[in-house]
Design an enzyme around this catalytic site. Structure first.
Site, PDB file in Angstrom:
ATOM      1  N   GLU A 151       0.818  -1.212   0.000  1.00 57.17           N
ATOM      2  CA  GLU A 151       0.000   0.000   0.000  1.00 57.17           C
ATOM      3  C   GLU A 151       0.858   1.271   0.000  1.00 57.17           C
ATOM      4  O   GLU A 151       0.817   2.078   0.925  1.00 57.17           O
ATOM      5  CB  GLU A 151      -0.951  -0.010   1.194  1.00 57.17           C
ATOM      6  CG  GLU A 151      -1.938  -1.154   1.154  1.00 57.17           C
ATOM      7  CD  GLU A 151      -2.937  -1.141   2.301  1.00 57.17           C
ATOM      8  OE1 GLU A 151      -4.030  -1.712   2.147  1.00 57.17           O
ATOM      9  OE2 GLU A 151      -2.614  -0.555   3.359  1.00 57.17           O
ATOM     10  N   GLU A 313      -6.526  -7.715  -0.885  1.00 55.49           N
ATOM     11  CA  GLU A 313      -7.201  -7.751   0.409  1.00 55.49           C
ATOM     12  C   GLU A 313      -8.677  -7.459   0.174  1.00 55.49           C
ATOM     13  O   GLU A 313      -9.042  -6.359  -0.217  1.00 55.49           O
ATOM     14  CB  GLU A 313      -6.620  -6.708   1.376  1.00 55.49           C
ATOM     15  CG  GLU A 313      -5.150  -6.899   1.695  1.00 55.49           C
ATOM     16  CD  GLU A 313      -4.603  -5.818   2.626  1.00 55.49           C
ATOM     17  OE1 GLU A 313      -5.421  -5.084   3.230  1.00 55.49           O
ATOM     18  OE2 GLU A 313      -3.369  -5.698   2.737  1.00 55.49           O
TER      19      GLU A 313
END
EC number: 3.2.1.23
Length: 683
Positions: A151, A313
């Protein structure tokens, strides 16, 4: 170039953190994963202190054992480079790697993503751990690919360490070559900001009234993006060199990062982290909000980066850290619904976050499939159902592409400039939300495309393009959009279009700048709608229809420059009452519309009706608003996804029979989709 994941069948997986659990749990975990038809796991992205407990001392034993066990259970492994979480020995010994706030406060060890991308020492240490891991794991048969970092630009996307100031100075020297060019681009003659030596140039720093130079701020965002990509490239090049048989991706979609460029330059495909409840937890006073369905807007952006992608995710339970991001438990059916929301928009590999909820640390409330007790629950049951369905339908869906005839156009320059500019930034969020919401409620599939290197042929895929408030617009973009209209497309602009150049400076030319001649209008006057100013309504000329909602946030008062321009609506009050608010001009085979305000839902509905834009399913399928529609297509078939986001059943009516491939049932006539239910009709 759109890079996609290449899979022959839909695949389901889960994020796994073996370093957080006793090794006595591993085999039972993997056995249950296989029983649920989970085929992939992601590991390693937060485990630097395990891989390198001391500088230069490497220990891969724990993950060797995990990989061997994964291979035994035929689980495919995505290995993460652990550079999002530098260990304590590293930040203690090399404090220069830490990030710093704009006020000069150093962010200390104890969280994650607390480093800066510019530190030469951090880049060196990241390269070292990446190379050590690549060399050690390159031949393990369980590993199929790598996730770089985790991320990028999450938590924080602005960086002010000393190394960042130095790197920015080098970046602007490379971009502008001379101080004269820099000063011109930033307009530094204003308020005597002129630079006479490169050493005077820094990233934005605290100023009186917290108001740095806007052109400086725009370049800061461009620098952050380039610098983030340069940081990721170090790892990507090592992995390409050492393990060329593995694919490379990363996950995200965070601020101040050109994710399209990141993917084009170094990834095999892009991955995303899908948490639909982020669309529901903030205050929302709008009428009929999309809520978790609004997350499809993010997924549409991801699809523009990679037609087929990985969800690294996928939300699997209630979410949140101990101190923030409080998300309630998904209602029965929502976990499955959100999974198919991702699949509809292009995901061919979906990884749930996470296998088991952490019992310690910041994320003890960020629930995975399993609860703390590790016993069966309804989330496991839903994921098991999805796993069975993926086995059944996976070969049909994988590799198919989302189909849309309408596109919302965006670009990074306006995204970044609009963060700081209160006269055009807020318009974009409101207008895109109104367009996306009403297109959803009218069952019109929509792409969100970032303007980059598109050809005319690529734009011609779309019957309608909305480019709501592109304050920054180049002559090259204006030419491409003119060609699109002349070739038969319909193009819609909103207020504040085209008055800035690529440096964010205002043109000394009538607005809307380089598209003024295309639109056949100029902006004669303008005002923001704020404070005590009441926004006027609209009077539509084609049917004398008064729109109940106002022409909001900003009003461009339009002046007609060509006789072939048609006024579609006028303002109903204020000193510019009866002045044009919405115009249309035919050019070539197409048409261009200019609306002098921010779009709201009522205006969007009126425009869709006026332009005769309707659902591609209108002839054979009747649906209520609560159902999202999308089509994934290949050369053999269309797969029509119907997703019910409501806690109530949805009544639908099929005028021609279609087969629901999830159940094998033929849908003909009236039927219902259960609360939070999913259908995929083959046609």
């Amino acid at each position: 170039m759109n890079k996609s994941i290449q899979l022959d069948s839909l695949q389901l997986g889960v994020c796994y953190y073996p370093e957080q659990w006793s090794d006595s749990l591993w085999e039972d975990d993997f056995k249950r994963m296989k029983q649920m038809n989970l085929s992939h796991i992601r590991i390693g992205e937060f485990a630097w202190s395990v891989f390198e407990p001391q500088e230069g001392v490497y220990d891969f034993d724990l993950f060797d054992r995990v990989l061997d066990l994964a291979q035994q259970y035929e689980l495919k492994v995505i290995m993460g480079t652990p550079t999002a979480t530098p260990p304590a020995w590293l930040t203690h010994k090399y404090p220069e790697v830490l990030n710093v706030s704009i006020e000069g406060v150093t962010y200390q060890h104890g969280m994650r993503r607390h480093y800066n991308y510019s530190s030469p020492k951090y880049r060196e240490l990241c390269a070292n751990i990446t190379r050590q891991m690549a060399n050690h794991f390159k031949n393990h048969p369980a590993i199929i690919g790598w996730q770089i970092d985790n991320e990028l630009n999450c938590e924080i996307s602005e960086f002010y360490a000393e190394a960042d100031h130095i790197a920015f100075r080098e970046w602007v020297q490379h971009r502008y070559h001379t101080l004269e060019a820099l000063n011109k681009a930033w307009g530094t003659v204003f308020w005597s900001q002129t630079y006479t030596d490169w050493e005077q140039v820094y990233l934005p720093r605290p100023t009186v009234s917290h108001s740095p130079n806007p052109h400086h701020v725009l370049d800061e965002k461009r620098f952050i993006s380039d610098n983030t990509i340069a940081f990721a490239r170090i790892q990507a090049e090592i992995l390409r060199e050492v393990a060329p048989h593995h694919w490379i991706t990363t996950n995200g979609l965070f601020g101040h990062l050109d994710t399209h460029a990141l993917t084009e330059e170094m990834l095999d495909f892009f991955s995303y982290d899908s948490y639909p409840q982020f669309s529901t937890i903030s205050g929302n006073n709008e009428h009929k909000p999309l809520l978790d369905r609004k997350w499809s807007q993010n997924l549409s952006v991801v699809r523009n980066i990679s037609n087929n992608f990985c969800i690294m995710e996928q939300q699997a339970g209630p979410g949140g850290w101990v101190n923030r991001m409080n998300m309630p438990a998904p209602r029965p059916g929502q976990l499955r619904l959100w999974t198919y929301q991702s699949v509809l928009h292009g995901a061919d590999l979906v990884m749930y976050f996470r296998w088991r909820t952490a019992t310690f640390g910041t994320e003890i409330y960020w629930h995975g499939l399993n609860d703390y007790h590790n016993q069966p629950n309804r989330r496991i049951a839903e994921a098991t159902q999805v796993g069975e369905e993926f086995v059944s339908i996976g070969e049909k869906i994988a590799g198919t592409t989302y189909q849309a005839n309408v596109a919302i156009l965006k670009d990074y320059d306006n995204d970044w400039d609009g963060e700081y500019d209160i006269w055009h930034g807020p318009l974009t969020a409101k207008s895109i939300n109104a367009w996306f919401k009403q297109l959803q409620y009218q069952h019109i599939p929509t792409d969100i495309i970032y303007l980059r290197h598109q050809t005319l042929e690529e734009l011609q895929r779309y019957q309608l393009i909305i480019y709501p408030h592109a304050a920054i617009m180049s002559e090259q973009t204006a030419m491409l959009l003119t060609q699109y209209v002349e070739a038969g497309g319909t193009l819609i602009f909103g207020a504040r279009t085209g008055y800035k150049d690529l440096n964010g400076q205002c043109r000394m030319a009538p607005m809307p700048g380089p598209v003024a001649s295309l639109c056949g209008i100029s902006v004669a006057d303008f005002t923001s709608i704020t404070g005590t100013i009441e926004a006027p309504g609209l009077l539509w000329k084609h049917n004398n229809k008064q729109i109940e909602q106002a022409a909001e946030l900003f009003n461009d008062i339009l002046h007609i420059q060509h006789d072939d321009v048609e006024v579609l609506a006028t303002y109903t009050s204020c000193y510019y009452e009866n002045a044009p608010a919405l115009t249309k001009r035919s050019q070539g085979q197409g048409q261009v519309l200019y609306y002098g305000a921010a779009f709201n839902e009522a205006v969007v509905d009126e425009l869709l009706s006026l332009l005769d834009i309707s659902s591609p399913l209108v002839d054979w399928l009747e649906l209520p608003e609560q159902v999202e529609v999308g089509i994934r297509q290949n050369e053999h078939a269309d797969y029509v996804f119907l997703l019910n986001y409501s806690d109530q059943p949805a009544s639908i009516h099929a005028k021609v029979p279609r087969t629901d491939i999830l159940t094998g049932t033929t849908i003909d006539g009236a039927t219902t989709i259960p609360a939070y239910g999913v259908m995929i009709l083959q046609s």
